[in-house]
Design a protein around this motif. Structure first.
Motif, short mmCIF file in Angstrom:
data_model
loop_
_atom_site.label_atom_id
_atom_site.label_comp_id
_atom_site.label_asym_id
_atom_site.label_seq_id
_atom_site.Cartn_x
_atom_site.Cartn_y
_atom_site.Cartn_z
N GLN A 1 -1.01 1.71 5.10
CA GLN A 1 -0.67 0.30 4.87
C GLN A 1 -1.86 -0.61 5.14
OE1 GLN A 1 2.73 0.19 7.48
NE2 GLN A 1 4.18 0.61 5.81
N ALA A 2 -2.73 -0.19 6.08
CA ALA A 2 -3.93 -0.97 6.39
C ALA A 2 -5.09 -0.62 5.45
CB ALA A 2 -4.35 -0.73 7.83
N GLU A 3 -4.82 0.31 4.52
CA GLU A 3 -5.80 0.73 3.51
C GLU A 3 -7.05 1.34 4.14
OE1 GLU A 3 -6.46 -2.37 0.67
OE2 GLU A 3 -4.32 -2.66 0.28
N TYR B 1 -3.59 2.54 -3.95
CA TYR B 1 -2.80 3.78 -3.91
C TYR B 1 -2.74 4.48 -5.27
CZ TYR B 1 -1.47 1.20 0.24
OH TYR B 1 -1.51 0.46 1.40
N THR C 1 -1.25 7.15 0.39
CA THR C 1 -0.11 6.35 -0.08
C THR C 1 1.00 6.43 0.96
OG1 THR C 1 -0.65 6.90 -2.37
CG2 THR C 1 1.57 6.03 -1.93
N PRO C 2 1.40 5.30 1.55
CA PRO C 2 2.48 5.35 2.54
C PRO C 2 3.84 5.32 1.85
CG PRO C 2 1.58 3.12 2.40
CD PRO C 2 0.83 3.95 1.39
N VAL D 1 1.13 6.41 8.31
CA VAL D 1 1.71 5.40 7.41
C VAL D 1 1.04 4.05 7.66
CG1 VAL D 1 3.80 4.05 6.95
CG2 VAL D 1 3.94 6.55 7.07
N ALA D 2 0.85 3.72 8.94
CA ALA D 2 0.19 2.45 9.27
C ALA D 2 -1.24 2.44 8.76
CB ALA D 2 0.23 2.24 10.79
N ILE E 1 4.62 1.00 -5.16
CA ILE E 1 3.62 1.59 -4.25
C ILE E 1 2.69 2.57 -4.95
CG2 ILE E 1 5.10 3.48 -3.46
CD1 ILE E 1 2.66 1.46 -1.26
#
Length: 202
Positions: free
Chosen positions: A134-136, A65, A12-13, A130-131, A59
């Motif tokens: 976000q890109a799962e 997430y 989870t970002p 984090v990236a 989020i």
């Protein structure tokens, strides 16, 4: 306590800085002394509006997430009060690991006592994770090797408190850790019983 060897998850970002324990679990939910049932109230101000309505697409409740076991957070995560309910709430959400540039000391200690690994990494590595979130894409945290791995790409090493690492790898809380010295404790008590018998009432 459940042992921690490795965990793999889409993280989870949540790179917000200075997230205090009141954001993690607000004061009105601290009436329980149970370690379960707090996950539904965790990050309440992010997941619910002032009227208590669920905020869509927040989020923490968004797929994928909502089933993550790794949280990638911002600097100084877990600051504020020393409430142990904060790691209880995070653990009840399903998180086994939080990765951030730094943590409040008491929060990190409470996490270790409740089966949650806190990993400190430099900000530039946090930005990469984090990236990934976000890109799962999945990452793996390995406590034995003390590494965070992006499959087929990068690997980051981290330091970890040796005592807490032993506890987590072996699934020991503080009582369990003490009981590992049971033979030495018994031998000491037997010796003291002979030297100072008045201290032991039968």
């Amino acid at each position: 306590m459940k042992a921690f060897k490795t965990v793999t998850s889409i993280p989870t970002p949540f790179p917000r800085v200075n997230v205090d324990t009141d954001v993690i679990i607000q004061g009105q939910f601290l009436k329980t002394i149970k370690r379960t049932g707090l996950g539904v109230h965790a990050f309440n101000s992010i997941r619910y509006d002032r009227e208590g309505n669920h905020i869509p697409d927040n989020i923490f409740d968004r797929v994928p997430y909502n089933s993550a076991s790794i949280l990638v957070a911002g600097d100084n995560f877990g600051c504020g009060s020393s409430r142990e309910h904060a790691p209880w709430a995070i653990g009840d959400m399903g998180y086994r690991c939080v990765i951030a540039p730094s943590f409040a000391d008491i929060f990190a200690g409470n996490c270790a006592k409740n089966g949650i690994v806190t990993v400190c990494l430099p900000q530039e590595q946090i930005d990469i994770l984090v990236a990934e979130g976000q890109a799962e894409r999945e990452i793996t945290v390995d406590l034995e090797e003390k590494t965070v791995t992006i499959e087929g790409d990068k690997q980051f090493s981290f330091d970890y408190n040796a005592v807490h690492r032993h506890m987590l790898l072996n699934g020991l809380d503080e009582i369990g850790q003490t009981l590992q010295s049971d033979a030495a404790i018994t031998a000491y008590e037997n010796e003291r019983r002979l030297v100072t018998p008045w201290l032991f009432s039968e």
